[in-house]
Motif scaffolding. Structure first.
Motif, mmCIF file in Angstrom:
data_model
loop_
_atom_site.group_PDB
_atom_site.id
_atom_site.type_symbol
_atom_site.label_atom_id
_atom_site.label_comp_id
_atom_site.label_asym_id
_atom_site.label_seq_id
_atom_site.Cartn_x
_atom_site.Cartn_y
_atom_site.Cartn_z
ATOM 1 N N GLY A 31 -8.640 2.538 5.186
ATOM 2 C CA GLY A 31 -7.508 2.390 4.290
ATOM 3 C C GLY A 31 -7.654 3.102 2.954
ATOM 4 N N ARG A 32 -8.864 3.529 2.614
ATOM 5 C CA ARG A 32 -9.076 4.263 1.358
ATOM 6 C C ARG A 32 -8.675 5.721 1.593
ATOM 7 N NH1 ARG A 32 -13.111 6.433 -2.300
ATOM 8 N NH2 ARG A 32 -13.314 5.173 -4.197
ATOM 9 N N PRO A 33 -7.960 6.354 0.659
ATOM 10 C CA PRO A 33 -7.485 7.728 0.890
ATOM 11 C C PRO A 33 -8.605 8.707 1.219
ATOM 12 C CG PRO A 33 -6.437 6.789 -1.053
ATOM 13 C CD PRO A 33 -7.492 5.820 -0.619
ATOM 14 N N PHE A 106 -5.987 2.740 -10.335
ATOM 15 C CA PHE A 106 -6.552 2.291 -9.061
ATOM 16 C C PHE A 106 -7.467 1.084 -9.295
ATOM 17 C CE2 PHE A 106 -5.482 6.740 -8.335
ATOM 18 C CZ PHE A 106 -4.875 6.712 -7.100
ATOM 19 N N TRP A 107 -7.005 0.164 -10.134
ATOM 20 C CA TRP A 107 -7.878 -0.896 -10.637
ATOM 21 C C TRP A 107 -8.409 -1.818 -9.538
ATOM 22 C CZ3 TRP A 107 -6.212 -5.888 -9.819
ATOM 23 C CH2 TRP A 107 -4.852 -6.040 -9.501
ATOM 24 N N LYS A 108 -7.572 -2.188 -8.584
ATOM 25 C CA LYS A 108 -8.041 -3.078 -7.529
ATOM 26 C C LYS A 108 -9.041 -2.363 -6.619
ATOM 27 C CE LYS A 108 -6.501 -6.185 -3.837
ATOM 28 N NZ LYS A 108 -5.360 -6.652 -3.023
ATOM 29 N N SER A 109 -8.766 -1.107 -6.293
ATOM 30 C CA SER A 109 -9.675 -0.321 -5.459
ATOM 31 C C SER A 109 -11.049 -0.213 -6.106
ATOM 32 C CB SER A 109 -9.098 1.074 -5.222
ATOM 33 O OG SER A 109 -10.040 1.927 -4.622
ATOM 34 N N ARG A 110 -11.078 -0.111 -7.432
ATOM 35 C CA ARG A 110 -12.359 0.004 -8.132
ATOM 36 C C ARG A 110 -13.224 -1.242 -7.885
ATOM 37 N NH1 ARG A 110 -12.419 3.708 -12.830
ATOM 38 N NH2 ARG A 110 -13.992 2.283 -13.645
#
Length: 318
Positions: A31-33, A106-110
């Protein structure tokens, strides 16, 4: 010969050892680009090594806000006994990702990146030549600067609310030592201009951030663009329950003398001794947090307080 003023600010620290780095280590994340890429730096020798995950800031640079930045801190921590893992978060300008609903922070992804790294710590250890069997998986720390401080807050129980009203709390109890450097403060006091550009920061709340954290702020790190309050970046300490520790570095601006890179042009308050102070304080706090019998933090705090010209102030609450 090492000059203690510009190496450890004259503070007590263990002898440095040679460092080896390996880059990149790639972790596929569904799911991560793009895959999560890491740089790993470690002492060339030693076993049962503790781990530090270092979350970079957002910033305006192309490469310092990535796994390539923060050399003054990374090299020091690795030379003094830590395996330092540096992710490149999706917010990095280096990646040049197309605009999306999660951009630019991209705060949640971090926060999820930190959790993925810990999930895959065994794979990372096996990938880096000479590191297998040398990591202590029970001693993990997280350190972050600026937006990276926000990221460490997320994995420490700080909450942020999404536009649909969902409260995000990414607390990871596998992390047992945490340092937030110049992190954003409470969303209630975020200035209108910053709220328009970075709405995610408008819902930051520290009420449930219960683990111990060292919060580091600069005495001159104040930008009206983010908040009218001069102590806004102290909120991770002021607005959270104890136990917490606050280190205020006298005269420091947002980059604390140049922590994001050696001779970084973006530094507004270049000061090698201030960099030396910051990295030594972080090292000492992590040592004593991960090894309670270690007196490094007590010794450093005493040296700071006994200084004829105070260059920092330490406050704690239970």
């Amino acid at each position: 010969m090492i000059d203690p003023r510009t190496y450890s600010a004259g503070l007590p620290v263990s002898a440095p050892t040679p460092v080896v780095s390996f880059n990149p280590v790639t972790i596929p994340v569904p799911g991560r680009p793009i895959a999560l890429q890491l740089k790993v730096s470690a002492p060339a020798t030693g076993d049962a090594l503790p781990v530090v995950v270092l979350s970079h800031g957002h910033g305006s640079s192309n490469f310092l806000a990535s796994k390539y930045g923060y050399g003054p801190i990374v090299e020091f921590l690795a030379a003094h006994g830590f395996v330092v893992i540096q992710p490149t978060h999706l917010s990095s300008k280096m990646l040049a990702l197309s605009p999306s609903a999660d951009a630019p922070l991209f705060w949640k992804s971090r926060g999820e990146d930190i959790r993925h790294i810990i999930d895959h710590l065994g794979d990372i250890e096996a990938t880096v030549p000479g590191l297998a069997g040398r990591i202590d998986h029970s001693r993990i720390a997280a350190v972050g600067h600026s937006l990276g401080g926000h990221t460490v807050g997320l994995v420490s129980g700080m909450t942020t609310t999404t536009p649909d009203g969902s409260v995000v709390n990414l607390l990871d109890e596998r992390i047992t030592a945490r340092v937030m450097i110049a992190a954003p403060g409470r969303g209630d006091d975020l200035a209108a201009a910053a709220l328009e550009r970075m709405p995610a920061l408008g819902t930051v709340n520290f009420d449930t951030m219960t683990p111990p954290v060292l919060v580091i702020v600069g005495g001159k790190d104040h930008s009206p663009f983010f908040s009218e309050r001069s102590d806004w970046r102290s909120d991770a300490y002021l607005a959270s329950p104890g136990p917490k520790t606050l280190l205020t570095v006298t005269g420091a601006e947002h980059l604390f003398g140049g922590i994001s890179g050696f001779d970084a042009d973006e530094t507004t308050d270049e000061n090698p001794e201030r960099v030396a102070l910051l990295r030594t304080v972080i090292w000492a706090y992590l040592r004593s947090s991960l090894y309670p019998q270690d007196l490094a933090w007590e010794q450093v705090v005493r040296a700071v307080q006994d200084s004829a010209t105070p260059f920092a102030h330490v406050h704690s609450k239970k």
